[in-house]
Design an enzyme around this catalytic site. Structure first.
Site, mmCIF file in Angstrom:
data_model
loop_
_atom_site.group_PDB
_atom_site.id
_atom_site.type_symbol
_atom_site.label_atom_id
_atom_site.label_comp_id
_atom_site.label_asym_id
_atom_site.label_seq_id
_atom_site.Cartn_x
_atom_site.Cartn_y
_atom_site.Cartn_z
ATOM 1 N N ARG A 250 0.892 -1.047 -0.267
ATOM 2 C CA ARG A 250 -0.198 0.139 0.627
ATOM 3 C C ARG A 250 1.127 1.102 0.362
ATOM 4 O O ARG A 250 1.307 1.368 1.136
ATOM 5 C CB ARG A 250 -0.960 -0.156 1.029
ATOM 6 C CG ARG A 250 -1.266 1.003 1.791
ATOM 7 C CD ARG A 250 -3.265 1.618 0.779
ATOM 8 N NE ARG A 250 -3.602 2.570 0.999
ATOM 9 C CZ ARG A 250 -4.363 3.733 0.281
ATOM 10 N NH1 ARG A 250 -4.630 2.863 -1.319
ATOM 11 N NH2 ARG A 250 -4.997 4.327 0.669
ATOM 12 N N SER B 234 -0.811 7.298 1.741
ATOM 13 C CA SER B 234 -0.891 9.359 1.344
ATOM 14 C C SER B 234 -1.232 10.283 2.697
ATOM 15 O O SER B 234 -2.414 9.355 2.804
ATOM 16 C CB SER B 234 -1.149 9.927 0.188
ATOM 17 O OG SER B 234 -1.161 10.137 -0.853
ATOM 18 N N CYS C 265 -2.732 11.617 6.051
ATOM 19 C CA CYS C 265 -3.761 12.455 5.817
ATOM 20 C C CYS C 265 -4.139 12.696 7.559
ATOM 21 O O CYS C 265 -4.073 11.386 8.125
ATOM 22 C CB CYS C 265 -4.645 12.212 5.160
ATOM 23 S SG CYS C 265 -6.460 12.551 5.830
ATOM 24 N N GLU D 26 -0.419 15.369 2.430
ATOM 25 C CA GLU D 26 -1.359 15.888 2.411
ATOM 26 C C GLU D 26 -2.636 16.340 1.316
ATOM 27 O O GLU D 26 -2.128 17.273 1.008
ATOM 28 C CB GLU D 26 -1.459 17.232 3.647
ATOM 29 C CG GLU D 26 -0.606 17.003 4.992
ATOM 30 C CD GLU D 26 -2.322 16.318 5.655
ATOM 31 O OE1 GLU D 26 -3.428 15.895 5.282
ATOM 32 O OE2 GLU D 26 -2.252 15.111 6.762
ATOM 33 N N ARG E 147 -3.398 15.548 -1.406
ATOM 34 C CA ARG E 147 -2.572 15.081 -2.408
ATOM 35 C C ARG E 147 -2.018 16.174 -3.091
ATOM 36 O O ARG E 147 -1.271 16.440 -4.318
ATOM 37 C CB ARG E 147 -3.900 15.278 -3.957
ATOM 38 C CG ARG E 147 -4.717 14.691 -3.214
ATOM 39 C CD ARG E 147 -5.589 14.285 -4.410
ATOM 40 N NE ARG E 147 -6.571 15.549 -4.534
ATOM 41 C CZ ARG E 147 -7.952 15.649 -4.763
ATOM 42 N NH1 ARG E 147 -8.351 15.159 -3.847
ATOM 43 N NH2 ARG E 147 -8.396 17.355 -4.868
ATOM 44 N N THR F 176 -13.917 18.418 -4.190
ATOM 45 C CA THR F 176 -12.457 18.282 -4.196
ATOM 46 C C THR F 176 -11.687 18.787 -5.338
ATOM 47 O O THR F 176 -10.905 19.167 -5.008
ATOM 48 C CB THR F 176 -11.878 17.534 -3.641
ATOM 49 O OG1 THR F 176 -11.167 16.845 -3.256
ATOM 50 C CG2 THR F 176 -12.165 16.405 -4.479
ATOM 51 N N ASP G 254 -3.784 17.430 -8.337
ATOM 52 C CA ASP G 254 -3.019 16.587 -7.117
ATOM 53 C C ASP G 254 -1.406 16.715 -7.709
ATOM 54 O O ASP G 254 -0.856 16.947 -8.819
ATOM 55 C CB ASP G 254 -3.253 15.116 -7.686
ATOM 56 C CG ASP G 254 -2.895 13.515 -7.226
ATOM 57 O OD1 ASP G 254 -1.994 13.654 -6.330
ATOM 58 O OD2 ASP G 254 -3.064 12.399 -7.754
ATOM 59 N N ARG H 18 1.270 14.906 -5.408
ATOM 60 C CA ARG H 18 2.010 13.851 -5.595
ATOM 61 C C ARG H 18 2.976 13.504 -6.312
ATOM 62 O O ARG H 18 3.348 12.713 -7.326
ATOM 63 C CB ARG H 18 1.030 12.885 -5.108
ATOM 64 C CG ARG H 18 0.260 13.567 -3.347
ATOM 65 C CD ARG H 18 -1.177 12.359 -3.673
ATOM 66 N NE ARG H 18 -2.212 11.885 -3.756
ATOM 67 C CZ ARG H 18 -2.798 10.889 -4.014
ATOM 68 N NH1 ARG H 18 -2.919 10.755 -3.075
ATOM 69 N NH2 ARG H 18 -3.911 11.219 -4.526
ATOM 70 N N SER I 91 -4.611 -0.240 -3.916
ATOM 71 C CA SER I 91 -5.240 1.313 -4.234
ATOM 72 C C SER I 91 -6.199 1.167 -5.486
ATOM 73 O O SER I 91 -6.818 0.496 -6.005
ATOM 74 C CB SER I 91 -3.656 1.966 -4.909
ATOM 75 O OG SER I 91 -4.408 3.397 -4.898
HETATM 76 ZN ZN LIG Z 1 -7.895 11.668 3.747
#
Ligand SMILES: [Zn+2]
Length: 219
Positions: A63, A66, A68, A107, A109, A129, A141, A143, A164
Protein backbone atom coordinates in the site's frame (compact mmCIF):
# COMPACT_ATOMS: atom_id res chain seq x y z
CA UNK A 1 22.11 29.66 -2.56
CA UNK A 2 25.56 29.35 -0.93
CA UNK A 3 27.81 26.57 -2.06
CA UNK A 4 28.88 23.94 0.43
CA UNK A 5 32.69 24.22 0.28
CA UNK A 6 34.96 21.66 1.97
CA UNK A 7 38.22 22.54 3.79
CA UNK A 8 40.22 22.45 0.58
CA UNK A 9 37.73 24.66 -1.21
CA UNK A 10 36.35 21.81 -3.24
CA UNK A 11 32.61 21.36 -3.54
CA UNK A 12 31.20 18.55 -1.36
CA UNK A 13 28.65 16.60 -3.36
CA UNK A 14 25.21 16.83 -1.79
CA UNK A 15 23.54 13.48 -1.12
CA UNK A 16 20.60 12.71 -3.35
CA UNK A 17 17.93 10.03 -3.42
CA UNK A 18 16.55 8.08 -0.50
CA UNK A 19 18.72 6.68 2.29
CA UNK A 20 17.75 4.01 4.82
CA UNK A 21 18.49 5.45 8.26
CA UNK A 22 16.91 3.19 10.89
CA UNK A 23 15.02 -0.04 11.41
CA UNK A 24 12.89 -0.37 14.56
CA UNK A 25 10.39 -3.01 15.69
CA UNK A 26 6.84 -1.61 15.78
CA UNK A 27 4.17 -3.74 17.44
CA UNK A 28 0.70 -2.43 16.49
CA UNK A 29 -2.92 -3.34 17.16
CA UNK A 30 -2.89 -4.97 13.70
CA UNK A 31 0.27 -7.03 14.21
CA UNK A 32 4.05 -6.72 14.31
CA UNK A 33 5.84 -4.47 11.84
CA UNK A 34 9.35 -3.19 11.28
CA UNK A 35 9.35 0.59 10.91
CA UNK A 36 12.06 1.30 8.34
CA UNK A 37 12.93 4.99 8.40
CA UNK A 38 14.30 6.82 5.36
CA UNK A 39 15.68 10.25 4.61
CA UNK A 40 14.61 11.67 1.28
CA UNK A 41 17.61 13.85 0.45
CA UNK A 42 15.95 15.36 -2.61
CA UNK A 43 13.07 16.87 -0.64
CA UNK A 44 14.53 16.94 2.86
CA UNK A 45 11.64 14.82 4.15
CA UNK A 46 11.58 11.92 6.63
CA UNK A 47 9.65 8.86 5.43
CA UNK A 48 8.74 5.47 6.82
CA UNK A 49 7.85 2.05 5.42
CA UNK A 50 6.06 -0.47 7.66
CA UNK A 51 7.26 -3.94 6.76
CA UNK A 52 5.49 -7.10 7.94
CA UNK A 53 6.95 -10.60 7.61
CA UNK A 54 9.38 -11.92 5.03
CA UNK A 55 8.45 -9.83 1.98
CA UNK A 56 10.50 -11.41 -0.83
CA UNK A 57 11.01 -9.56 -4.12
CA UNK A 58 8.05 -10.44 -6.36
CA UNK A 59 4.31 -9.79 -6.09
CA UNK A 60 4.73 -8.11 -2.70
CA UNK A 61 1.45 -6.82 -1.24
CA UNK A 62 2.00 -3.06 -0.97
CA UNK A 63 0.00 0.00 0.00
CA UNK A 64 1.27 3.48 -0.84
CA UNK A 65 -0.59 5.53 1.74
CA UNK A 66 -0.67 9.29 1.34
CA UNK A 67 -0.42 11.06 4.69
CA UNK A 68 -3.75 12.45 5.91
CA UNK A 69 -3.59 13.82 9.45
CA UNK A 70 -7.34 14.41 9.71
CA UNK A 71 -8.24 10.95 8.41
CA UNK A 72 -5.39 8.86 9.81
CA UNK A 73 -5.15 10.36 13.30
CA UNK A 74 -8.50 12.10 13.97
CA UNK A 75 -10.89 9.59 12.37
CA UNK A 76 -12.25 12.20 9.94
CA UNK A 77 -15.23 11.06 7.91
CA UNK A 78 -14.59 13.70 5.26
CA UNK A 79 -12.42 11.14 3.47
CA UNK A 80 -11.82 7.40 3.81
CA UNK A 81 -8.05 7.59 4.47
CA UNK A 82 -8.10 6.36 8.07
CA UNK A 83 -10.15 3.29 7.20
CA UNK A 84 -7.94 2.61 4.18
CA UNK A 85 -4.79 2.74 6.30
CA UNK A 86 -6.27 0.33 8.86
CA UNK A 87 -7.56 -1.98 6.11
CA UNK A 88 -4.15 -2.01 4.42
CA UNK A 89 -2.32 -2.86 7.65
CA UNK A 90 -4.85 -5.63 8.38
CA UNK A 91 -4.52 -6.99 4.83
CA UNK A 92 -0.73 -7.13 5.01
CA UNK A 93 -0.85 -8.99 8.32
CA UNK A 94 -3.55 -11.38 7.02
CA UNK A 95 -1.37 -12.06 3.96
CA UNK A 96 1.59 -12.90 6.23
CA UNK A 97 3.86 -10.31 4.62
CA UNK A 98 3.78 -6.95 2.88
CA UNK A 99 4.57 -3.26 3.11
CA UNK A 100 2.66 -0.10 3.96
CA UNK A 101 4.64 2.87 2.66
CA UNK A 102 3.41 5.94 4.53
CA UNK A 103 4.07 8.97 2.37
CA UNK A 104 4.59 12.19 4.26
CA UNK A 105 4.23 15.43 2.34
CA UNK A 106 1.12 14.06 0.60
CA UNK A 107 -1.49 15.96 2.65
CA UNK A 108 -4.45 17.00 0.51
CA UNK A 109 -2.92 15.25 -2.53
CA UNK A 110 0.29 17.16 -2.00
CA UNK A 111 -0.95 20.72 -1.30
CA UNK A 112 -0.16 20.65 2.44
CA UNK A 113 -2.25 20.53 5.61
CA UNK A 114 -3.38 24.17 5.77
CA UNK A 115 -4.30 24.27 2.10
CA UNK A 116 -6.21 21.02 2.56
CA UNK A 117 -8.18 22.55 5.45
CA UNK A 118 -8.92 25.59 3.25
CA UNK A 119 -10.12 23.23 0.52
CA UNK A 120 -12.31 21.40 3.07
CA UNK A 121 -13.85 24.72 4.11
CA UNK A 122 -14.73 25.41 0.47
CA UNK A 123 -16.20 21.90 0.14
CA UNK A 124 -18.44 22.65 3.12
CA UNK A 125 -19.77 25.54 0.99
CA UNK A 126 -20.59 23.22 -1.90
CA UNK A 127 -17.49 22.96 -4.09
CA UNK A 128 -16.20 19.48 -4.83
CA UNK A 129 -12.64 18.44 -3.96
CA UNK A 130 -11.32 19.18 -7.46
CA UNK A 131 -13.03 22.58 -7.72
CA UNK A 132 -11.80 23.51 -4.23
CA UNK A 133 -8.13 22.94 -5.06
CA UNK A 134 -8.51 24.84 -8.32
CA UNK A 135 -10.33 27.73 -6.57
CA UNK A 136 -7.29 28.05 -4.29
CA UNK A 137 -5.00 28.20 -7.32
CA UNK A 138 -3.53 24.81 -6.40
CA UNK A 139 -3.02 21.63 -8.42
CA UNK A 140 -5.65 18.88 -8.15
CA UNK A 141 -2.89 16.36 -7.46
CA UNK A 142 0.73 17.32 -6.73
CA UNK A 143 1.91 14.02 -5.27
CA UNK A 144 5.22 12.50 -6.28
CA UNK A 145 5.90 8.77 -5.93
CA UNK A 146 9.62 8.74 -6.70
CA UNK A 147 10.50 8.37 -3.02
CA UNK A 148 8.08 5.44 -2.66
CA UNK A 149 9.76 3.67 -5.56
CA UNK A 150 13.17 4.41 -4.01
CA UNK A 151 12.08 2.85 -0.71
CA UNK A 152 10.69 -0.24 -2.47
CA UNK A 153 13.93 -0.62 -4.46
CA UNK A 154 15.92 -0.39 -1.23
CA UNK A 155 13.73 -3.10 0.33
CA UNK A 156 14.55 -5.37 -2.62
CA UNK A 157 11.05 -5.24 -4.12
CA UNK A 158 10.86 -5.75 -7.89
CA UNK A 159 7.13 -6.24 -8.38
CA UNK A 160 4.03 -5.50 -6.31
CA UNK A 161 0.37 -6.20 -5.90
CA UNK A 162 -0.73 -2.65 -5.27
CA UNK A 163 -3.58 -1.94 -2.87
CA UNK A 164 -5.09 1.16 -4.42
CA UNK A 165 -8.11 2.41 -6.36
CA UNK A 166 -6.06 5.18 -7.98
CA UNK A 167 -4.69 4.56 -11.49
CA UNK A 168 -2.15 7.37 -11.05
CA UNK A 169 -0.34 5.46 -8.28
CA UNK A 170 0.05 2.43 -10.49
CA UNK A 171 1.32 4.53 -13.41
CA UNK A 172 3.76 6.41 -11.18
CA UNK A 173 5.29 3.22 -9.76
CA UNK A 174 5.72 1.73 -13.22
CA UNK A 175 7.33 4.97 -14.43
CA UNK A 176 9.78 4.73 -11.52
CA UNK A 177 10.77 1.15 -12.35
CA UNK A 178 8.56 -0.92 -10.04
CA UNK A 179 6.46 -3.55 -11.81
CA UNK A 180 2.78 -3.66 -10.81
CA UNK A 181 1.49 -7.23 -11.27
CA UNK A 182 -1.96 -6.50 -9.96
CA UNK A 183 -4.04 -3.66 -8.56
CA UNK A 184 -5.93 -4.81 -5.46
CA UNK A 185 -9.04 -2.74 -4.68
CA UNK A 186 -9.23 -1.17 -1.23
CA UNK A 187 -12.94 -0.41 -1.01
CA UNK A 188 -14.25 1.20 2.16
CA UNK A 189 -18.04 1.29 2.67
CA UNK A 190 -19.00 4.96 2.25
CA UNK A 191 -20.89 7.01 4.82
CA UNK A 192 -23.10 10.07 4.49
CA UNK A 193 -20.20 12.44 5.19
CA UNK A 194 -17.88 11.13 2.48
CA UNK A 195 -20.15 9.86 -0.30
CA UNK A 196 -19.90 13.10 -2.31
CA UNK A 197 -16.12 13.13 -1.94
CA UNK A 198 -15.88 9.49 -3.05
CA UNK A 199 -18.15 10.10 -6.04
CA UNK A 200 -15.93 13.01 -7.07
CA UNK A 201 -12.88 10.76 -6.82
CA UNK A 202 -14.59 8.28 -9.09
CA UNK A 203 -16.07 10.73 -11.59
CA UNK A 204 -13.35 13.36 -11.78
CA UNK A 205 -10.15 11.49 -10.82
CA UNK A 206 -10.86 8.14 -12.43
CA UNK A 207 -10.64 6.14 -9.19
CA UNK A 208 -11.97 2.62 -9.45
CA UNK A 209 -14.81 2.56 -6.90
CA UNK A 210 -17.46 0.14 -8.21
CA UNK A 211 -18.98 -0.34 -4.75
CA UNK A 212 -20.48 3.18 -4.86
CA UNK A 213 -23.19 1.93 -7.24
CA UNK A 214 -24.73 0.01 -4.38
CA UNK A 215 -25.26 3.11 -2.23
CA UNK A 216 -27.41 5.31 -4.47
CA UNK A 217 -29.64 6.04 -1.48
CA UNK A 218 -26.99 8.13 0.27
CA UNK A 219 -27.50 11.76 -0.70
ZN1 LIG B 1 -7.89 11.85 3.93
Amino acid sequence: MTENLGVLGTKTPRRTGVERVVNAPLPTVYGKFQAVGYMDHDRGEEQVALVHGDIGAERVLVRLHSECLTGDAFGSQHCECGDQLAAAMRAVVAEGSGIVVYLRGHEGRGIGLLAKLRAMALQAEGLDTVEANLALGLPVDARDYGVAAGMLHDLGVRSVRLMSNNPLKREALVRHGVQVDEQVPLLIPPCESNITYLRTKRERMDHHLPHLDAVAHLS
